[in-house]
Design a protein around this motif. Structure first.
Motif, mmCIF file in Angstrom:
data_model
loop_
_atom_site.group_PDB
_atom_site.id
_atom_site.type_symbol
_atom_site.label_atom_id
_atom_site.label_comp_id
_atom_site.label_asym_id
_atom_site.label_seq_id
_atom_site.Cartn_x
_atom_site.Cartn_y
_atom_site.Cartn_z
ATOM 1 N N THR A 45 -16.565 31.618 -1.738
ATOM 2 C CA THR A 45 -15.634 30.841 -2.544
ATOM 3 C C THR A 45 -14.209 31.106 -2.069
ATOM 4 N N THR A 46 -13.335 30.160 -2.312
ATOM 5 C CA THR A 46 -11.952 30.279 -1.862
ATOM 6 C C THR A 46 -11.260 31.483 -2.468
ATOM 7 N N CYS A 47 -11.457 31.699 -3.758
ATOM 8 C CA CYS A 47 -10.784 32.827 -4.415
ATOM 9 C C CYS A 47 -11.314 34.159 -3.891
ATOM 10 N N ALA A 48 -12.611 34.258 -3.618
ATOM 11 C CA ALA A 48 -13.178 35.500 -3.092
ATOM 12 C C ALA A 48 -12.703 35.762 -1.667
ATOM 13 N N GLN A 49 -12.510 34.700 -0.896
ATOM 14 C CA GLN A 49 -12.056 34.851 0.482
ATOM 15 C C GLN A 49 -10.637 35.413 0.553
#
Length: 98
Positions: A45-49
Motif C-alpha cells: 500500500t502507498t502509506c506502508a511504502q
C-alpha cells in the motif's frame, strides 16, 4: 435508527485510498491472469511504502504462511481493548528489549 448516509460493509472489507485500489486491482488482475491467488507481499500500500521501517504492514491474516500472520501471532503482538472480546483488527508490536 440506522443512518441512511452510512454504507454497511461486509466483515473483512478493506477500504483504501484510490492509489491503493489501483495497486490492489493490478495485483489481483495479474494473479487472475496467471490462474492463482495474490501472493503475500506482491503489492504494498502507498502509506506502508512511505515507512522504510515497515511501521505499517498489511496482509491476509488468515493465511498462515504470510508475514502478517507471523507478526500478529508473535509474543510482541497485542491489541488495544482486545480483552473486551471486541476482536480489533489492528495489532501493535511491543518494542524489542535491548
Amino acid at each position: 435508527m440506522r443512518n441512511p448516509d452510512v454504507q454497511v460493509r461486509e466483515v473483512g472489507m478493506m477500504e483504501k485510498c484510490t492509489f491503493c485500489i489501483q495497486r490492489i486491482r493490478a495485483a489481483k488482475d495479474k494473479a487472475k491472469d496467471e490462474g492463482r491467488k495474490v501472493r503475500d507481499g506482491e503489492f504494498t500500500t502507498t502509506c506502508a511504502q512511505s515507512y522504510p521501517t515497515r511501521a505499517l504492514t498489511f496482509g491476509n491474516i488468515l493465511d498462515k504462511e504470510s508475514g502478517i500472520y507471523r507478526l500478529a501471532h508473535s509474543s510482541r503482538a497485542y491489541r488495544v481493548f482486545g480483552f473486551l472480546g471486541t476482536e480489533p483488527s489492528v495489532h501493535y508490536l511491543r518494542g524489542r528489549k535491548p
